[in-house]
Design an enzyme around this catalytic site. Structure first.
Site, PDB file in Angstrom:
ATOM      1  N   ASP A 157       4.703  -2.613 -11.120  1.00  0.00           N
ATOM      2  CA  ASP A 157       5.985  -2.100 -11.629  1.00  0.00           C
ATOM      3  C   ASP A 157       7.111  -2.168 -10.596  1.00  0.00           C
ATOM      4  O   ASP A 157       8.265  -1.990 -10.941  1.00  0.00           O
ATOM      5  CB  ASP A 157       5.831  -0.676 -12.202  1.00  0.00           C
ATOM      6  CG  ASP A 157       5.263   0.316 -11.211  1.00  0.00           C
ATOM      7  OD1 ASP A 157       4.949  -0.084 -10.079  1.00  0.00           O
ATOM      8  OD2 ASP A 157       5.128   1.498 -11.589  1.00  0.00           O
ATOM      9  N   ARG A 158       6.771  -2.430  -9.332  1.00  0.00           N
ATOM     10  CA  ARG A 158       7.824  -2.514  -8.323  1.00  0.00           C
ATOM     11  C   ARG A 158       8.165  -3.956  -8.009  1.00  0.00           C
ATOM     12  O   ARG A 158       7.382  -4.862  -8.291  1.00  0.00           O
ATOM     13  CB  ARG A 158       7.364  -1.854  -7.019  1.00  0.00           C
ATOM     14  CG  ARG A 158       7.153  -0.371  -7.154  1.00  0.00           C
ATOM     15  CD  ARG A 158       6.862   0.254  -5.815  1.00  0.00           C
ATOM     16  NE  ARG A 158       6.845   1.703  -5.961  1.00  0.00           N
ATOM     17  CZ  ARG A 158       6.901   2.570  -4.969  1.00  0.00           C
ATOM     18  NH1 ARG A 158       6.963   2.118  -3.741  1.00  0.00           N
ATOM     19  NH2 ARG A 158       6.898   3.853  -5.199  1.00  0.00           N
ATOM     20  N   ASP A 178       0.266  -1.981  -9.073  1.00  0.00           N
ATOM     21  CA  ASP A 178       0.190  -1.981 -10.538  1.00  0.00           C
ATOM     22  C   ASP A 178       1.317  -2.765 -11.204  1.00  0.00           C
ATOM     23  O   ASP A 178       1.460  -2.721 -12.428  1.00  0.00           O
ATOM     24  CB  ASP A 178       0.158  -0.544 -11.070  1.00  0.00           C
ATOM     25  CG  ASP A 178       1.416   0.219 -10.726  1.00  0.00           C
ATOM     26  OD1 ASP A 178       2.021  -0.077  -9.679  1.00  0.00           O
ATOM     27  OD2 ASP A 178       1.807   1.109 -11.502  1.00  0.00           O
ATOM     28  N   ASP A 220       3.955  -4.633  -6.512  1.00  0.00           N
ATOM     29  CA  ASP A 220       3.023  -3.673  -5.914  1.00  0.00           C
ATOM     30  C   ASP A 220       1.682  -3.639  -6.642  1.00  0.00           C
ATOM     31  O   ASP A 220       1.409  -4.468  -7.513  1.00  0.00           O
ATOM     32  CB  ASP A 220       3.646  -2.267  -5.892  1.00  0.00           C
ATOM     33  CG  ASP A 220       3.736  -1.663  -7.271  1.00  0.00           C
ATOM     34  OD1 ASP A 220       3.917  -2.425  -8.240  1.00  0.00           O
ATOM     35  OD2 ASP A 220       3.610  -0.428  -7.403  1.00  0.00           O
ATOM     36  N   LYS A 255       9.151   0.827 -15.147  1.00  0.00           N
ATOM     37  CA  LYS A 255       9.810  -0.183 -14.338  1.00  0.00           C
ATOM     38  C   LYS A 255       8.933  -1.423 -14.343  1.00  0.00           C
ATOM     39  O   LYS A 255       7.740  -1.341 -14.644  1.00  0.00           O
ATOM     40  CB  LYS A 255      10.104   0.327 -12.950  1.00  0.00           C
ATOM     41  CG  LYS A 255       8.905   0.763 -12.166  1.00  0.00           C
ATOM     42  CD  LYS A 255       9.339   1.528 -10.928  1.00  0.00           C
ATOM     43  CE  LYS A 255       8.152   2.146 -10.248  1.00  0.00           C
ATOM     44  NZ  LYS A 255       8.422   3.516  -9.812  1.00  0.00           N
ATOM     45  N   SER A 294      -0.714   2.988  -7.968  1.00  0.00           N
ATOM     46  CA  SER A 294       0.475   2.195  -7.665  1.00  0.00           C
ATOM     47  C   SER A 294       0.370   1.449  -6.341  1.00  0.00           C
ATOM     48  O   SER A 294      -0.499   0.617  -6.161  1.00  0.00           O
ATOM     49  CB  SER A 294       1.699   3.103  -7.698  1.00  0.00           C
ATOM     50  OG  SER A 294       2.864   2.340  -7.576  1.00  0.00           O
ATOM     51  N   HIS A 295       1.216   1.792  -5.403  1.00  0.00           N
ATOM     52  CA  HIS A 295       1.319   1.066  -4.134  1.00  0.00           C
ATOM     53  C   HIS A 295       0.405   1.645  -3.057  1.00  0.00           C
ATOM     54  O   HIS A 295       0.396   1.153  -1.939  1.00  0.00           O
ATOM     55  CB  HIS A 295       2.768   1.124  -3.658  1.00  0.00           C
ATOM     56  CG  HIS A 295       3.293   2.532  -3.695  1.00  0.00           C
ATOM     57  ND1 HIS A 295       3.604   3.159  -4.882  1.00  0.00           N
ATOM     58  CD2 HIS A 295       3.515   3.427  -2.733  1.00  0.00           C
ATOM     59  CE1 HIS A 295       4.004   4.396  -4.620  1.00  0.00           C
ATOM     60  NE2 HIS A 295       3.962   4.592  -3.332  1.00  0.00           N
TER      61      HIS A 295
HETATM   62  C1  G1P Z   1       7.998   7.301  -5.117  1.00  0.00           C
HETATM   63  C2  G1P Z   1       9.413   6.787  -5.232  1.00  0.00           C
HETATM   64  C3  G1P Z   1       9.947   7.047  -6.611  1.00  0.00           C
HETATM   65  C4  G1P Z   1       9.008   6.425  -7.641  1.00  0.00           C
HETATM   66  C5  G1P Z   1       7.583   6.916  -7.415  1.00  0.00           C
HETATM   67  C6  G1P Z   1       6.597   6.210  -8.306  1.00  0.00           C
HETATM   68  O1  G1P Z   1       7.971   8.684  -5.357  1.00  0.00           O
HETATM   69  O2  G1P Z   1      10.258   7.361  -4.268  1.00  0.00           O
HETATM   70  O3  G1P Z   1      11.238   6.522  -6.735  1.00  0.00           O
HETATM   71  O4  G1P Z   1       9.417   6.735  -8.930  1.00  0.00           O
HETATM   72  O5  G1P Z   1       7.193   6.690  -6.071  1.00  0.00           O
HETATM   73  O6  G1P Z   1       6.554   4.847  -8.069  1.00  0.00           O
HETATM   74  P1  G1P Z   1       7.985   9.753  -4.189  1.00  0.00           P
HETATM   75  O7  G1P Z   1       6.827   9.438  -3.284  1.00  0.00           O
HETATM   76  O8  G1P Z   1       9.284   9.566  -3.452  1.00  0.00           O
HETATM   77  O9  G1P Z   1       7.898  11.073  -4.881  1.00  0.00           O
HETATM   78 ZN    ZN Z   2       3.665   0.944  -8.917  1.00  0.00          ZN
END
Ligand code: G1P
Ligand code: ZN
Length: 547
Positions: free
Chosen positions: A285-286, A283, A281, A380, A117-118
């Site tokens: 989804d954000r 991948d 981000d 998302k 992801s990010h």
């Molecule tokens: C974080 C975000 C959460 C999201 C997840 C995946 O998780 O807070 O809302 O679903 O990334 O993108 P966290 O690091 O808080 O567990």
């Molecule tokens: Zn992501």
């Protein structure tokens, strides 16, 4: 083609977190590490038997370092485990929402999405792998728990010999008896977007001189944004910045927030800023939404989308309900109430929305962490949110800021901020959580300046569809006027512990709604520190990231 059964010893740490298994690249490079996990997934979903004849898998990732290499390994294992066909995004690319779209559209068995992801990428960065089920959504906890259990018991995995599939050549190639089909990663997704939003009205807006800037952050959305925003909607070339996916995301942190998307923020707060700015981000989804010199909190974005949903053709008949994660502000609840539809409060993580969407109970979902989406897929979806905003802007003919001001005037403003304290030593983070938990019995009824505590609890959730219970989802302190402080440990970090403090205060007075969130929340911020001892325990004066 020969199927080899390779003896292996299990790893103890392959527990999928909020969104799959996420580790440093070096960990994934440990011999057998990736293979073990993939075999644990296949064993779990096929109950230790080969895949049923003709099973199709979707495979792709965000293009980060190790993506292509991992895809070659997974293809060889899919062939050895009896898959009939694998759909792979060209170049190994599939954004998370696009993977969800493809899984659903072609009624496949599910998919493996390669992403962290990010989190930063590159040889020193992170890698990740996530299994999504046939509905296109992240595997629910009972499956991820079973995958973890299986990973700890595994003694061998199945793989065919190296094949070197050409990931860049569209069309079919054979791997033993299995078809590998390299598909256009953008086409199916773009078609879905065209079916949901009024592209003609957005095109007219853009043609009329409305300017936008989309920052793909050198991550997966580049090709999607260029095709949709520039080619199909006519935004001038260059409207998409950082549009080529790079293995290390250009050395950046592909997380669309005010800290990491600093290039976009500088553009949107600079001289001659465009009308609309957005970022996505690693991948895809954000999303982050910006107006000219104006930031839209993700919680507000969800509420605005819900309030204006009928302006988009795909939602013209209205929405069935909304779901938001617990730490997300209650701005959406106010819209749901006015619309007369239910609003569900779920634990953090997109997987908790799946059952509600599958059962038709909700149409829109959102998280404060820059995640917004709907039942069009089961993830998302960053670009979806961007297109929804463009559709609303085009139909309302107002600026982003005007839309928010109108919204607050009608619904009130849930002033909101999240403070992240990243990479804390685990024992420090646990100590802070313990102190808050320990204070719980003394808090109800206690006054802190203007705020009096009403209740506090450790959030737990019973899924209304399957009855499954999730406990320990965040420490909530709720005040008499509905304001809240929430303490929660991240489930996605890979370095030490990340403590998140979520702050929310309701402001019904239009004269006070326009202020800066940090100023409006100053009193709650001080109360959070008083209750948790955060500064003293961490030795830090301020959060790593404020959003
Ligand atoms: C974080 C975000 C959460 C999201 C997840 C995946 O998780 O807070 O809302 O679903 O990334 O993108 P966290 O690091 O808080 O567990
Ligand atoms: Zn992501």
């Amino acid at each position: 083609m020969n199927i080899r059964t390779v003896a292996t010893t299990p790893f103890a740490d392959q527990k999928p977190g909020t969104s799959g298994l996420r580790k440093k690249v070096a960990v994934f490079r440990t011999p057998h590490y990736l293979e073990n996990f993939v075999q644990a997934v296949f064993d779990t979903i096929f109950d230790n038997a080969p895949a049923p004849a003709g099973s199709t898998l979707v495979l792709g990732g965000d293009g980060r370092y190790l993506n292509r290499e991992a895809i070659q390994v997974i293809l060889r294992m899919a062939a050895a485990n009896g898959f009939g066909r694998v759909l792979v995004g060209q170049g190994g690319i599939l954004s998370t929402p696009a993977a969800s779209c493809v899984i659903r559209k072609y009624a496949t068995f599910g998919g493996l999405i390669l992403s962290a992801s990010h989190n930063p990428g590159g040889p020193a960065g992170d890698f990740g792998i996530k299994y999504n089920t046939a509905n296109g959504g992240p595997a629910p906890e009972k499956i991820t728990d079973a995958i973890f259990a299986r990973s700890k018991a595994l003694t061998s995995y199945r793989i065919v010999e190296p094949a070197d599939i050409d990931l860049d050549r569209p069309g079919q190639q054979m791997l033993g008896g299995m078809v590998v089909e390299i598909i256009d990663p953008v086409a199916d997704y773009a078609e879905l977007m065209e079916s949901l939003f009024d592209f003609a009205v957005i095109r007219a807006l853009v043609a009329g001189g409305f300017r936008l800037c989309f920052d793909a952050m050198h991550a997966v959305t580049g090709p999607y944004a260029r095709e949709i925003l520039e080619r199909r909607l006519g935004a001038p070339a260059g409207s998409v910045i950082n549009g080529v996916p790079l293995e290390d995301f250009g050395g950046g942190h592909p997380d669309p927030n005010l800290t990491y998307a600093d290039q976009l923020v500088a553009i949107m707060y600079g001289k001659d800023a465009p009308d609309f700015g957005a970022a996505s981000d690693g991948d895809g989804d954000r999303n982050m939404i910006l107006g000219r010199g104006f930031f839209v909190t993700p919680s507000d974005s969800l509420a605005v989308i819900a309030a204006n949903a009928r302006l988009a053709p795909g939602y013209a008949r209205g929405i069935a309900g909304i779901a938001r994660s617990m730490p997300t502000s209650a701005a959406a609840d106010r819209v749901a109430q006015k619309l007369g539809v239910p609003c569900f409060e779920t634990p953090t993580g997109w997987k908790f929305f799946g059952n509600l969407m599958d059962a038709g109970r909700v149409t829109l979902c959102g998280e404060e962490s820059f995640g917004t989406g709907s039942n069009h897929v089961r993830e998302k979806d960053g670009l979806w949110a961007v297109l929804f905003w463009l559709n609303i802007l085009a139909k309302r003919g107002q600026s982003v800021e005007q839309i928010l001001e109108d919204h607050w005037a009608v619904f009130g403003r849930n002033v909101y901020s999240r403070h992240d304290h990243e990479a804390l030593p685990t024992e420090v983070a646990n100590g802070i959580m313990d102190q808050v938990r320990g204070a719980f019995p003394t808090l109800p009824g206690k006054a802190f300046g203007n705020y009096t505590v009403k209740v506090c609890d450790d959030f737990s959730y019973t899924d209304p569809i399957d009855g499954s219970v999730s406990t320990g989802q965040g420490l909530r302190i709720i005040f008499a006027d509905g304001s809240r402080i929430v303490f929660r440990l991240s489930g996605t970090g890979t370095e030490g512990a990340t403590l998140r403090v979520y702050l929310e205060a309701f402001e019904g007075d239009p004269a006070r709604q326009r202020g800066d969130a940090q100023l409006l929340l100053a009193e709650l911020i001080a109360i959070a520190d008083e209750i948790s001892g955060l500064k003293a325990r961490s030795g830090r004066e301020r959060p790593t990231v404020i959003t």
